[in-house]
Motif scaffolding. Structure first.
Motif, PDB file in Angstrom:
ATOM      1  N   UNK A 132      67.215  59.345  15.142  1.00  0.00           N
ATOM      2  CA  UNK A 132      67.516  58.617  16.384  1.00  0.00           C
ATOM      3  C   UNK A 132      66.285  57.854  16.858  1.00  0.00           C
ATOM      4  N   UNK A 133      65.137  58.511  16.772  1.00  0.00           N
ATOM      5  CA  UNK A 133      63.893  57.841  17.157  1.00  0.00           C
ATOM      6  C   UNK A 133      63.595  56.650  16.275  1.00  0.00           C
ATOM      7  N   UNK A 134      63.850  56.796  14.961  1.00  0.00           N
ATOM      8  CA  UNK A 134      63.613  55.692  14.021  1.00  0.00           C
ATOM      9  C   UNK A 134      64.514  54.508  14.351  1.00  0.00           C
ATOM     10  N   UNK A 135      65.780  54.791  14.660  1.00  0.00           N
ATOM     11  CA  UNK A 135      66.707  53.714  15.008  1.00  0.00           C
ATOM     12  C   UNK A 135      66.251  52.997  16.274  1.00  0.00           C
ATOM     13  N   UNK A 136      65.825  53.776  17.278  1.00  0.00           N
ATOM     14  CA  UNK A 136      65.356  53.184  18.531  1.00  0.00           C
ATOM     15  C   UNK A 136      64.123  52.321  18.306  1.00  0.00           C
ATOM     16  N   UNK A 137      63.169  52.851  17.559  1.00  0.00           N
ATOM     17  CA  UNK A 137      61.927  52.107  17.270  1.00  0.00           C
ATOM     18  C   UNK A 137      62.242  50.798  16.561  1.00  0.00           C
ATOM     19  N   UNK A 138      63.103  50.854  15.545  1.00  0.00           N
ATOM     20  CA  UNK A 138      63.408  49.650  14.768  1.00  0.00           C
ATOM     21  C   UNK A 138      64.182  48.615  15.589  1.00  0.00           C
ATOM     22  N   UNK A 139      65.045  49.081  16.469  1.00  0.00           N
ATOM     23  CA  UNK A 139      65.778  48.148  17.335  1.00  0.00           C
ATOM     24  C   UNK A 139      64.806  47.420  18.258  1.00  0.00           C
ATOM     25  N   UNK A 140      63.914  48.177  18.903  1.00  0.00           N
ATOM     26  CA  UNK A 140      62.971  47.581  19.849  1.00  0.00           C
ATOM     27  C   UNK A 140      61.992  46.638  19.143  1.00  0.00           C
ATOM     28  N   UNK A 141      61.390  47.105  18.041  1.00  0.00           N
ATOM     29  CA  UNK A 141      60.403  46.280  17.344  1.00  0.00           C
ATOM     30  C   UNK A 141      61.036  45.012  16.767  1.00  0.00           C
ATOM     31  N   UNK A 142      62.247  45.151  16.225  1.00  0.00           N
ATOM     32  CA  UNK A 142      62.913  43.969  15.669  1.00  0.00           C
ATOM     33  C   UNK A 142      63.291  42.993  16.763  1.00  0.00           C
ATOM     34  N   UNK A 143      63.746  43.509  17.887  1.00  0.00           N
ATOM     35  CA  UNK A 143      64.091  42.640  19.015  1.00  0.00           C
ATOM     36  C   UNK A 143      62.888  41.801  19.425  1.00  0.00           C
ATOM     37  N   UNK A 144      61.746  42.432  19.566  1.00  0.00           N
ATOM     38  CA  UNK A 144      60.522  41.710  19.958  1.00  0.00           C
ATOM     39  C   UNK A 144      60.142  40.680  18.898  1.00  0.00           C
ATOM     40  N   UNK A 145      60.230  41.097  17.622  1.00  0.00           N
ATOM     41  CA  UNK A 145      59.863  40.187  16.546  1.00  0.00           C
ATOM     42  C   UNK A 145      60.792  38.973  16.487  1.00  0.00           C
ATOM     43  N   UNK A 146      62.100  39.207  16.553  1.00  0.00           N
ATOM     44  CA  UNK A 146      63.056  38.092  16.474  1.00  0.00           C
ATOM     45  C   UNK A 146      62.948  37.201  17.706  1.00  0.00           C
TER      46      UNK A 146
END
Length: 238
Positions: A132-146
Motif C-alpha cells: 500500500x505504501x509503495x502504491x501511494x509513493x508511486x502515485x504521488x511521485x508520478x503525479x509530480x513528475x508528470x
C-alpha cells in the motif's frame, strides 16, 4: 503504418532503452558506490540527453505514464498512445536483456547478485515499505513528475528548457523514491527488468510489478486532472 509514425515509435523505443539501460544499469552495477543521488542523476541525465535527441521526433515521452498524461490533456491521439506504449515496453525489455548480458560478462556474481534495478516492496524494499505504501509513493511521485512534463511543455517560453526541467524533476523524485521502492514512475522501466529477472530465476519483481504499472498510471491520470484545473481559464469579469 505511416513513416512518421514508425519514426516516432522507433524514437520512443530508443529513448526508453537508454533510460532503462543507464538508469537501471547504474543501480545494478554501481549502486553501492553511486548511492541514491548518483543513481538518480543517471535517470535524470538520460532524460535530458534523449530530450535533445528525439524530442523533435516523438516528444521524448519514454514513459507510458507520461504518454497517458499527454493523452488525457489531448496532446496525443489514442492511436499514438497505444503505439507509444508498445514501443516503450519493447525498449524497456530490450534494455534489461542487454543489461543482463553485460553483467553476465563481468566478474560481479551474475544477475542474481547485482539485480537489474528492479522495483519492489516489503522485503524487496530497502526499508520494508508495504505494498500500500509503495502504491501511494508511486502515485504521488508520478503525479509530480508528470505535472512537470505537462507544465514545462505547455508554454512556448519554457518548452525549449523542458528536457532539463523534466530531467531535474525525475532526479529529485528518484532521490526520495529510491530507498522506498527503487523508484518506478515508469511502467516500462519497471516491467523490462522484472521480466528479465524472472527469466534469470527470480520472479519476485515480476510478481510485484503490477503495482509499478498501475500506480504510475493512476499518478499520471491524477496529474492530468490537476493540470486541467490549473490551466482552466479564469471567468471573464462583467
Amino acid at each position: 503504418m505511416e513513416p512518421s509514425s514508425i519514426k516516432k515509435y522507433a524514437a520512443e523505443t530508443l529513448g526508453t532503452f537508454v533510460l532503462t539501460l543507464f538508469g537501471c544499469g547504474s543501480a545494478a552495477i554501481g549502486g553501492a558506490a553511486l548511492g541514491p543521488v548518483g543513481i538518480a542523476l543517471a535517470f535524470g541525465l538520460s532524460i535530458v540527453a534523449m530530450a535533445f535527441v528525439i524530442g523533435n521526433v516523438s516528444g521524448c515521452h519514454i514513459n507510458p505514464a507520461v504518454s497517458l498524461g499527454l493523452f488525457m490533456d489531448k496532446r496525443l491521439s489514442g492511436k499514438d498512445l497505444i503505439g507509444y506504449w508498445v514501443a516503450q515496453f519493447v525498449g524497456g525489455i530490450v534494455a534489461a536483456a542487454v543489461l543482463a548480458l553485460i553483467i553476465s560478462l563481468c566478474d560481479l556474481g551474475g544477475v542474481a547478485a547485482t539485480g537489474l534495478g528492479c522495483n519492489g516492496y516489503d522485503a524487496a524494499s530497502s526499508i520494508g515499505l508495504t505494498a500500500v505504501g509503495a502504491a501511494l509513493v508511486e502515485i504521488v511521485l508520478t503525479c509530480i513528475f508528470v505535472l512537470s512534463v505537462l507544465g514545462s511543455t505547455a508554454d512556448a517560453k519554457t518548452a525549449p528548457f523542458a528536457g532539463i526541467i523534466i530531467g531535474l524533476t525525475l532526479t529529485f523524485v528518484h532521490v526520495m523514491g529510491i530507498p522506498l521502492t527503487g523508484t518506478s514512475v515508469n511502467p516500462a522501466r519497471s516491467f523490462g527488468p522484472a521480466l528479465v529477472m524472472a527469466f534469470n530465476g527470480d520472479a519476485t519483481a515480476l510478481s510485484q510489478v503490477w503495482v509499478f504499472i498501475a500506480a504510475p498510471l493512476v499518478g499520471a491520470a491524477l496529474a492530468a486532472l490537476v493540470w486541467k484545473a490549473f490551466k482552466a481559464k479564469e471567468p471573464k469579469e462583467a
